[in-house]
Design a protein around this motif. Structure first.
Motif, PDB file in Angstrom:
ATOM      1  N   ARG A 243       0.840  -1.215   0.000  1.00 33.06           N
ATOM      2  CA  ARG A 243       0.000   0.000   0.000  1.00 33.06           C
ATOM      3  C   ARG A 243       0.867   1.253   0.000  1.00 33.06           C
ATOM      4  NH1 ARG A 243      -2.865  -3.078   3.815  1.00 33.06           N
ATOM      5  NH2 ARG A 243      -1.894  -1.872   5.514  1.00 33.06           N
ATOM      6  N   PHE A 244       1.941   1.203   0.732  1.00 29.01           N
ATOM      7  CA  PHE A 244       2.840   2.358   0.793  1.00 29.01           C
ATOM      8  C   PHE A 244       3.451   2.645  -0.582  1.00 29.01           C
ATOM      9  CE2 PHE A 244       7.376   3.587   1.330  1.00 29.01           C
ATOM     10  CZ  PHE A 244       7.163   4.902   1.716  1.00 29.01           C
TER      11      PHE A 244
ATOM     12  N   GLN B 241       5.591   9.308   1.820  1.00 24.73           N
ATOM     13  CA  GLN B 241       7.030   9.235   1.599  1.00 24.73           C
ATOM     14  C   GLN B 241       7.740   8.355   2.620  1.00 24.73           C
ATOM     15  OE1 GLN B 241       8.853  10.556  -0.992  1.00 24.73           O
ATOM     16  NE2 GLN B 241       6.813  10.948  -1.826  1.00 24.73           N
ATOM     17  N   ARG B 242       7.049   8.035   3.724  1.00 24.29           N
ATOM     18  CA  ARG B 242       7.719   7.291   4.792  1.00 24.29           C
ATOM     19  C   ARG B 242       6.870   6.085   5.200  1.00 24.29           C
ATOM     20  NH1 ARG B 242       8.294   7.204  10.495  1.00 24.29           N
ATOM     21  NH2 ARG B 242      10.464   7.110  11.193  1.00 24.29           N
ATOM     22  N   TRP B 243       7.530   4.932   5.296  1.00 20.02           N
ATOM     23  CA  TRP B 243       6.873   3.696   5.717  1.00 20.02           C
ATOM     24  C   TRP B 243       7.492   3.237   7.033  1.00 20.02           C
ATOM     25  CZ3 TRP B 243       9.373  -1.233   5.989  1.00 20.02           C
ATOM     26  CH2 TRP B 243       8.521  -2.307   6.299  1.00 20.02           C
TER      27      TRP B 243
ATOM     28  N   ARG C 197      11.827   1.047   9.012  1.00 21.49           N
ATOM     29  CA  ARG C 197      11.396   2.307   8.397  1.00 21.49           C
ATOM     30  C   ARG C 197      11.992   2.397   7.000  1.00 21.49           C
ATOM     31  NH1 ARG C 197      14.445   4.658  13.140  1.00 21.49           N
ATOM     32  NH2 ARG C 197      15.256   2.580  12.763  1.00 21.49           N
ATOM     33  N   GLY C 198      11.262   2.989   6.079  1.00 22.67           N
ATOM     34  CA  GLY C 198      11.749   3.098   4.707  1.00 22.67           C
ATOM     35  C   GLY C 198      11.250   4.354   4.029  1.00 22.67           C
ATOM     36  N   PHE C 199      12.018   4.796   3.009  1.00 22.21           N
ATOM     37  CA  PHE C 199      11.670   5.975   2.217  1.00 22.21           C
ATOM     38  C   PHE C 199      11.732   5.596   0.741  1.00 22.21           C
ATOM     39  CE2 PHE C 199      13.327   7.443   6.213  1.00 22.21           C
ATOM     40  CZ  PHE C 199      12.478   8.492   6.565  1.00 22.21           C
ATOM     41  N   LEU C 200      10.807   6.134  -0.064  1.00 21.34           N
ATOM     42  CA  LEU C 200      10.737   5.821  -1.485  1.00 21.34           C
ATOM     43  C   LEU C 200      11.497   6.844  -2.312  1.00 21.34           C
ATOM     44  CD1 LEU C 200       7.030   4.786  -2.119  1.00 21.34           C
ATOM     45  CD2 LEU C 200       9.040   3.325  -2.150  1.00 21.34           C
ATOM     46  N   LEU C 201      12.111   6.382  -3.391  1.00 16.14           N
ATOM     47  CA  LEU C 201      12.739   7.248  -4.385  1.00 16.14           C
ATOM     48  C   LEU C 201      12.060   6.966  -5.723  1.00 16.14           C
ATOM     49  CD1 LEU C 201      16.513   6.836  -3.434  1.00 16.14           C
ATOM     50  CD2 LEU C 201      14.954   8.665  -2.773  1.00 16.14           C
TER      51      LEU C 201
ATOM     52  N   GLY D 295      16.034   2.208   3.682  1.00 18.44           N
ATOM     53  CA  GLY D 295      15.480   2.147   5.027  1.00 18.44           C
ATOM     54  C   GLY D 295      16.447   1.585   6.039  1.00 18.44           C
ATOM     55  N   ALA D 296      15.957   1.388   7.257  1.00 15.20           N
ATOM     56  CA  ALA D 296      16.784   0.891   8.358  1.00 15.20           C
ATOM     57  C   ALA D 296      15.930   0.024   9.279  1.00 15.20           C
ATOM     58  CB  ALA D 296      17.386   2.054   9.137  1.00 15.20           C
ATOM     59  N   MET D 297      16.512  -1.087   9.727  1.00 12.50           N
ATOM     60  CA  MET D 297      15.872  -1.988  10.686  1.00 12.50           C
ATOM     61  C   MET D 297      16.545  -1.791  12.040  1.00 12.50           C
ATOM     62  SD  MET D 297      15.650  -5.459   8.351  1.00 12.50           S
ATOM     63  CE  MET D 297      15.153  -6.445   9.767  1.00 12.50           C
TER      64      MET D 297
END
Length: 750
Positions: free
Chosen positions: A445-446, A452-454, A473-477, A489-491
């Motif tokens: 869905r994201f 912009q932020r998941w 957390r993740g960001f789309l480009l 992103g980062a875990m």
């Protein structure tokens, strides 16, 4: 005779070059014409070998033309020289030398920058041949017809005397068509005004002249010719005639035009470039500099190569000589001081060669300062990113959605216990089965949405076989078309935090329970008093009924029933009090219902301050009777009980033992305030007043206000404290107002 005035010029005498463009000396040396170059002071700056041979091998370089050839002063030659110098327009003419040789010359004057180039050819023989031709034109008809140039002689009214086949071919007409036809009939319309003017002027003086012109054939084709026009008189009739000699130069003109166009285009490209472009000769002098070079650094043609950068000139010279010596290109990246500070340039230098001979160096230099800064900033950013990842222990990942590959940071192994795989499947398989579907769906869905932020919390399988709690957390480009192409992103391992929060929640529940138990001592006397009243009343009712029965008198059954009913009511009321106390001390979740606030305030007040008058405390209540709040009645009473007990203790040793309870409705919420006239709250503890174990009372556990905050926030409200003007403290909290028409809680409905 005074020396002629100096013409304006930007070129020195020892530099026979045009404005920014060198004279093609090699071409002048190779031409069959005699060539002489005059500088701005009318000095002879250059003579080719043909000119030296024609002029008698005299040492004329550097001398004034007027001193070298005094016999031209006052002649049309001097006039032509001065006219061309003033107008900067080329002229051609024939001149008879007044020197002892008395030779005829065909002269072309061409301005070149600040210089004047004189082309001259000895045409004495041609003149004599023309005269002979006039005398023997019948004999020369055959010769003229075979000539490589067009020759035509005509008299008045354009009557043809002689015309050869070559001229007929040039004009595309027959002799018969041309006989009597004026020159304007086959001259290009744009050339007619100038041609007619020249012809009229020279016809009057009968002086020859040269020009380049365009003839037009009947089919519209244009032919360029180099034309020499002279005037002679018939030897017998003295009739004036005109001789025209034309050489077709269409290919030459087109070649010159293409060369000029190419040069203009090349110059436009060079000057339009954002790079610095310059050319230096073998001595380091600047032969060419583009507009950018001139504007940014003031470098122009004719300057020394290192004039603008004296501290770097030696290094520049070594680079240039290396290119000249090796014939190989050289690429240099170097810092150059400029008025705007140090800038970094990337320069490519290649040898400038002509006919296999290296003439100098061609250089193209690009300002890469911003690129260097960006690269340095990127390296520093990457280093900070790497150190941050190491410091936090997070697993940093970058997911290429196009190639479906994932790159993990070096810290990922410490979080997962193994080296991560490069594909989506490795990560997907290690999500806890109960969490997997929800996490993957939220990610999908994201990716399809505009966020912009998941962010997601889930359980992740470690290499040891245990599951850890992960905050991901993740960001789309996206690319220019808006398509998702990459995700970064980062875990973070939040297992300890989650477990700590669970322990805190358990501890908080225990604290709430402890608080309830600790309140029982205070509530004991109140409960005994409240339970004693209904039980005493019930006993009295029962005792009265028994006496009526024992008296032996006729019984009034209605009175006996009424007494028994009253006793039952009092016993029921005592049972409700007991049940309320039980709910108070039991663990349980809040069940919110509409609760009359005034009833809860009264109940809490009776438990917290059983006998306020005995303690000298004055309690004022300003709570509207119709205000209802959404609350668990037992937990609401506990909050009010804690706040009232605190206020009672605060005013115990105060002269003003006043406690006030108020309530007001504001935008769907009810604000309840408990205020007192005690010592107030110390500023150093205001910020942590509602934290666990923060107490202002000697021997206090510091859990009462923390429990109040927990209960209020669980109800969706907030709680705070502040000092009241004039002394004392105010403890306030908010609860949601009950919607109109809601049924009351069974616990408070009776």
């Amino acid at each position: 005779m005074t020396e002629p005035a100096r013409r304006p010029t930007e070129q020195s005498a020892d530099e026979p070059a045009g404005q920014g463009t060198a004279l093609p000396l090699e071409l002048l040396d190779a031409t069959s014409d005699c060539v002489m170059v005059l500088d701005a002071d009318w000095r002879i700056a250059y003579l080719n070998a043909q000119a030296i041979a024609e002029l008698g091998d005299r040492d004329l370089l550097g001398s004034s033309v007027w001193e070298a050839f005094p016999y031209v002063i006052g002649t049309k030659t001097e006039s032509a020289l001065r006219r061309v110098a003033a107008t900067r327009k080329s002229e051609a003419f024939e001149a008879l030398s007044a020197s002892p040789s008395a030779a005829w010359y065909d002269v072309d004057l061409v301005p070149f920058g600040a210089l004047l180039v004189v082309y001259f050819r000895n045409i004495t023989k041609q003149r004599r041949a023309a005269e002979e031709l006039l005398r023997r034109h019948n004999e020369l008809d055959t010769v003229l017809s075979r000539a490589g140039v067009g020759i035509m002689q005509y008299a008045e009214n354009h009557r043809l005397i002689v015309i050869n086949d070559r001229f007929c071919k040039i004009l595309g007409r027959t002799r018969e068509e041309l006989d009597g036809l004026s020159m304007e009939a086959f001259t290009h319309p744009d050339d007619i005004p100038g041609n007619v003017g020249l012809l009229n002027r020279h016809a009057q003086s009968e002086t020859p002249f040269y020009l380049e012109k365009r003839y037009v054939r009947p089919n519209g084709e244009v032919v360029w010719c180099s034309v020499a026009i002279s005037f002679v008189r018939h030897s017998e009739t003295n009739e004036p005639t005109t001789i025209v000699v034309a050489r077709e130069i269409t290919d030459e003109v087109e070649a010159r035009q293409k060369a000029a166009d190419t040069q203009t285009l090349l110059r436009g490209v060079i000057d339009g470039a954002e790079d610095l472009i310059f050319v230096k000769d073998t001595q380091g002098g600047v032969v060419l500099a583009n507009k950018k070079m001139t504007e940014d650094f003031g470098v122009s043609a004719g300057q020394a190569g290192g004039a603008q950068f004296p501290e770097l000139s030696r290094r520049f010279e070594e680079q240039d000589q290396q290119v000249i010596r090796t014939g190989q290109r050289l690429m240099i990246e170097e810092e150059v001081p400029t008025p705007d500070g140090i800038r970094t340039f990337q320069t490519i230098k290649v040898p400038w060669q002509r006919d296999g001979v290296t003439k100098g160096v061609i250089a193209i230099s690009r300002d890469i300062s911003e690129r260097v800064r960006n690269e340095q900033a990127l390296r520093e950013s990457e280093e900070r990113f790497r150190l941050a990842a190491l410091a936090t222990g997070d697993a940093i990942w970058e997911w290429d959605l196009v190639r479906d590959t994932i790159v993990w940071s070096s810290s990922s192994a410490s979080l997962t216990g193994e080296s991560p795989g490069e594909g989506f499947d490795w990560w997907h398989e290690r999500i806890h089965p109960d969490d997997r579907e929800a996490v993957v769906n939220s990610l999908a869905r994201f990716a399809e949405g505009a966020e912009q932020r998941w962010e997601s919390e889930y359980r992740f399988l470690r290499a040891s076989g245990s599951y850890g709690c992960i905050l991901d957390r993740g960001f789309l480009l996206r690319d220019e078309a808006g398509n998702v192409v990459r995700m970064i992103g980062a875990m973070s391992d939040i297992t300890e935090r989650v477990e700590a929060q669970e322990r805190i929640n358990r501890l908080q529940a225990e604290l709430v329970h402890i608080s309830r138990i600790s309140a029982m001592e205070t509530m004991g006397s109140t409960l005994a008093h409240e339970i004693n009243q209904p039980l005493t009343a019930a006993g009295n009712y029962l005792l009265g009924a028994r006496r009526m029965i024992d008296a032996g008198e006729p019984l009034d059954s209605a009175e006996v029933k009424d007494g028994l009913r009253q006793a039952q009511a009092e016993i029921t009321r005592a049972g409700e009090i007991v049940r309320r106390v039980r709910r108070m001390v039991e663990h349980g979740t809040a069940e919110m219902h509409p609760v009359p606030l005034l009833d809860s305030v009264g109940a809490a007040l009776r438990m917290a301050i059983p006998a306020p008058h005995a303690a000298g405390i004055t309690v004022s209540t300003d709570v509207p009777a119709d205000v209802e709040v959404m609350a668990d009645p037992v937990q609401l009473q506990q909050v009010l009980f804690n706040l009232l007990r605190n206020s009672a203790e605060a005013v115990a040793n105060s002269e003003r033992k006043n406690i006030g309870i108020t309530a007001e409705v504001q935008a769907g919420e009810v604000v309840i305030r408990v205020n007192d006239r005690g010592e107030g709250v110390r500023p150093d503890i205001v910020d942590r007043l509602f934290s666990a174990f923060a107490s202002t009372k000697p021997g206090g556990l510091g859990v009462g206000l923390s429990i109040c905050r927990t209960i209020v926030e669980a109800h969706g409200g907030k709680i705070w404290a502040e000092n009241r003007p004039g002394g004392g403290a105010v403890f306030a909290f908010t609860l949601r107002a009950a919607p109109a028409g809601e049924e009351l809680s069974p616990a408070v409905a009776g």
